[in-house]
Motif scaffolding. Structure first.
Motif, PDB file in Angstrom:
ATOM      1  N   THR A   1       0.821  -1.209   0.000  1.00 39.09           N
ATOM      2  CA  THR A   1       0.000   0.000   0.000  1.00 39.09           C
ATOM      3  C   THR A   1       0.855   1.259   0.000  1.00 39.09           C
ATOM      4  OG1 THR A   1      -1.687   1.251   1.222  1.00 39.09           O
ATOM      5  CG2 THR A   1      -0.158  -0.050   2.540  1.00 39.09           C
ATOM      6  N   TYR A   2       0.320   2.291  -0.593  1.00 37.86           N
ATOM      7  CA  TYR A   2       0.898   3.620  -0.437  1.00 37.86           C
ATOM      8  C   TYR A   2       0.597   4.095   0.984  1.00 37.86           C
ATOM      9  CZ  TYR A   2       1.560   3.404  -5.437  1.00 37.86           C
ATOM     10  OH  TYR A   2       1.962   3.008  -6.692  1.00 37.86           O
ATOM     11  N   TRP A   3       1.377   5.065   1.446  1.00 39.06           N
ATOM     12  CA  TRP A   3       1.311   5.460   2.847  1.00 39.06           C
ATOM     13  C   TRP A   3       0.033   6.222   3.198  1.00 39.06           C
ATOM     14  CZ3 TRP A   3       2.457   4.027   7.275  1.00 39.06           C
ATOM     15  CH2 TRP A   3       2.413   4.881   8.366  1.00 39.06           C
ATOM     16  N   ASN A   4      -0.434   7.050   2.297  1.00 33.72           N
ATOM     17  CA  ASN A   4      -1.560   7.932   2.610  1.00 33.72           C
ATOM     18  C   ASN A   4      -2.796   7.211   3.173  1.00 33.72           C
ATOM     19  OD1 ASN A   4      -4.200   9.457   1.279  1.00 33.72           O
ATOM     20  ND2 ASN A   4      -2.758  10.844   2.259  1.00 33.72           N
ATOM     21  N   PRO A   5      -3.231   6.079   2.577  1.00 33.28           N
ATOM     22  CA  PRO A   5      -4.416   5.408   3.142  1.00 33.28           C
ATOM     23  C   PRO A   5      -4.224   4.939   4.593  1.00 33.28           C
ATOM     24  CG  PRO A   5      -4.001   4.612   0.921  1.00 33.28           C
ATOM     25  CD  PRO A   5      -2.808   5.443   1.314  1.00 33.28           C
ATOM     26  N   ILE A   6      -3.032   4.457   4.940  1.00 30.96           N
ATOM     27  CA  ILE A   6      -2.780   4.025   6.321  1.00 30.96           C
ATOM     28  C   ILE A   6      -2.786   5.225   7.251  1.00 30.96           C
ATOM     29  CG2 ILE A   6      -1.081   3.012   7.902  1.00 30.96           C
ATOM     30  CD1 ILE A   6      -0.148   1.203   5.746  1.00 30.96           C
ATOM     31  N   ASP A   7      -2.137   6.292   6.827  1.00 31.36           N
ATOM     32  CA  ASP A   7      -2.051   7.501   7.648  1.00 31.36           C
ATOM     33  C   ASP A   7      -3.450   8.035   7.961  1.00 31.36           C
ATOM     34  OD1 ASP A   7      -0.442   9.353   8.985  1.00 31.36           O
ATOM     35  OD2 ASP A   7      -0.507  10.764   7.303  1.00 31.36           O
ATOM     36  N   ARG A   8      -4.311   8.016   6.958  1.00 33.46           N
ATOM     37  CA  ARG A   8      -5.677   8.527   7.149  1.00 33.46           C
ATOM     38  C   ARG A   8      -6.526   7.570   7.988  1.00 33.46           C
ATOM     39  NH1 ARG A   8      -7.832  10.402   1.375  1.00 33.46           N
ATOM     40  NH2 ARG A   8      -9.729  10.654   2.593  1.00 33.46           N
ATOM     41  N   TYR A   9      -6.302   6.289   7.824  1.00 31.50           N
ATOM     42  CA  TYR A   9      -7.087   5.271   8.548  1.00 31.50           C
ATOM     43  C   TYR A   9      -6.719   5.244  10.028  1.00 31.50           C
ATOM     44  CZ  TYR A   9      -9.391   0.674   9.090  1.00 31.50           C
ATOM     45  OH  TYR A   9     -10.217  -0.370   9.461  1.00 31.50           O
ATOM     46  N   GLY A  10      -5.448   5.546  10.299  1.00 32.92           N
ATOM     47  CA  GLY A  10      -4.924   5.453  11.664  1.00 32.92           C
ATOM     48  C   GLY A  10      -3.864   4.366  11.718  1.00 32.92           C
ATOM     49  N   ILE A  11      -2.641   4.757  12.040  1.00 31.35           N
ATOM     50  CA  ILE A  11      -1.500   3.838  11.946  1.00 31.35           C
ATOM     51  C   ILE A  11      -1.665   2.655  12.895  1.00 31.35           C
ATOM     52  CG2 ILE A  11       1.002   3.652  12.289  1.00 31.35           C
ATOM     53  CD1 ILE A  11       1.106   6.683  11.476  1.00 31.35           C
ATOM     54  N   GLU A  12      -1.932   2.945  14.149  1.00 33.61           N
ATOM     55  CA  GLU A  12      -2.087   1.879  15.147  1.00 33.61           C
ATOM     56  C   GLU A  12      -3.292   0.997  14.808  1.00 33.61           C
ATOM     57  OE1 GLU A  12      -2.175  -0.701  18.254  1.00 33.61           O
ATOM     58  OE2 GLU A  12      -0.490   0.573  17.681  1.00 33.61           O
ATOM     59  N   ARG A  13      -4.367   1.640  14.386  1.00 32.02           N
ATOM     60  CA  ARG A  13      -5.586   0.896  14.045  1.00 32.02           C
ATOM     61  C   ARG A  13      -5.324  -0.064  12.889  1.00 32.02           C
ATOM     62  NH1 ARG A  13     -10.776   3.692  11.085  1.00 32.02           N
ATOM     63  NH2 ARG A  13     -12.140   1.862  10.988  1.00 32.02           N
ATOM     64  N   PHE A  14      -4.632   0.433  11.843  1.00 34.25           N
ATOM     65  CA  PHE A  14      -4.375  -0.420  10.680  1.00 34.25           C
ATOM     66  C   PHE A  14      -3.475  -1.595  11.060  1.00 34.25           C
ATOM     67  CE2 PHE A  14      -2.221  -1.805   6.835  1.00 34.25           C
ATOM     68  CZ  PHE A  14      -3.286  -1.950   5.959  1.00 34.25           C
ATOM     69  N   ALA A  15      -2.423  -1.321  11.822  1.00 34.34           N
ATOM     70  CA  ALA A  15      -1.502  -2.395  12.221  1.00 34.34           C
ATOM     71  C   ALA A  15      -2.226  -3.451  13.042  1.00 34.34           C
ATOM     72  CB  ALA A  15      -0.331  -1.810  13.012  1.00 34.34           C
ATOM     73  N   ALA A  16      -3.041  -3.002  13.992  1.00 36.06           N
ATOM     74  CA  ALA A  16      -3.769  -3.941  14.851  1.00 36.06           C
ATOM     75  C   ALA A  16      -4.744  -4.786  14.038  1.00 36.06           C
ATOM     76  CB  ALA A  16      -4.509  -3.171  15.947  1.00 36.06           C
TER      77      ALA A  16
END
Length: 271
Positions: free
Chosen positions: A104-119
């Protein structure tokens, strides 16, 4: 080492123990539909892929060529969401027990929430993330979240990367290193070329991580060539093209399965 990063590392090591490079396939989530994309990942595994990267479709895929851009556009027009990407990971990993990463490109993770996406990625059984546009210097927050949840962080190196830059990138990464075989966007090529071999040699000098080569591999002969010098062979556009060119969904899945079989034979043969 915890979570599914261990599954990823064990899978790559098992292929090496067999005297071959692992085959890593790329397929975008939501293409041609969410269910169809899940079936495509399973088909790639059925055909012989060792690992699959699930693409998170993005509206500005700067590193992707026209084939993957077309698939991303179909997925986005179909309304694909991050929840669908995570469902793709969950169902594909759950059905096969094999390692599935998200590219993935970074922007979608950043907007979704970094900790939330990783979890949520870890909870879905994901092995990690490939982040082609996240600079190492800006990656610490992600890397901490990934480490906490047992996820690999795979960075991309390119022929233009200087040796000191390679060392900085590989020191920050986990799982494996994605070596882009040539400058430019994804797509199939007539030849993968000497640039890739030189990049693998220079990258290996900086790290113990497997160095896997992507961009341009589309057939068994090219897979054998790359398997002769790399620790993994990554194929994306050729799989997507089989689906785009197919007259219907079933034919598309058969094409993915057949291509995975051809490439799996290639990485076992080597050049």
């Amino acid at each position: 080492m915890s979570g599914n990063i261990k599954l990823l590392s064990d899978t790559l090591a098992a292929a090496k123990a067999e005297g071959r490079s692992p085959l890593i396939a790329y397929l975008p989530a939501g293409f041609p539909t969410v269910d169809g994309g899940i079936d495509a990942v399973k088909a790639a595994f059925d055909g012989g892929a060792d690992v699959v990267e699930v693409g998170l479709p993005h509206s500005d895929p700067v590193l992707d060529g026209p084939v993957i851009q077309t698939a991303d556009d179909i997925a986005l027009r179909g309304g694909v969401k991050i929840a669908d990407v995570l469902r793709t990971v969950r169902e594909a990993h759950g059905a096969t027990g094999k390692p599935v990463l998200v590219m993935t490109y970074w922007n979608p993770i950043d907007r979704y929430g970094i900790e939330r996406f990783a979890a949520e990625l870890a909870e879905a059984g994901g092995a990690g993330c490939i982040l082609p546009d996240l600079p190492v210097e800006e990656s610490e927050v992600w890397r901490k979240a990934a480490e906490q949840h047992g996820l690999a962080t795979v960075f991309v190196v390119a022929p233009s990367s200087r040796d000191d830059r390679l060392a900085k990138i590989t020191a920050a990464g986990t799982g494996f290193v994605y070596a882009a075989s040539l400058m430019g966007v994804t797509g199939t090529r007539e030849s993968v070329g000497a640039q890739a071999q030189d990049l693998v040699r220079r990258t290996r000098a900086t790290t113990e991580l497997p160095v896997c080569v992507g961009l341009g591999v589309s057939n068994a002969d090219q897979a054998a060539e790359v398997a002769g010098f790399a620790d993994g062979v990554i194929v994306g556009s050729a799989f997507v093209k089989r689906m785009l060119d197919a007259p219907d969904a079933e034919a598309g899945l058969a094409g993915v399965r057949a291509l995975a079989g051809e490439l799996a034979e290639g990485v076992r043969r080597r050049a």
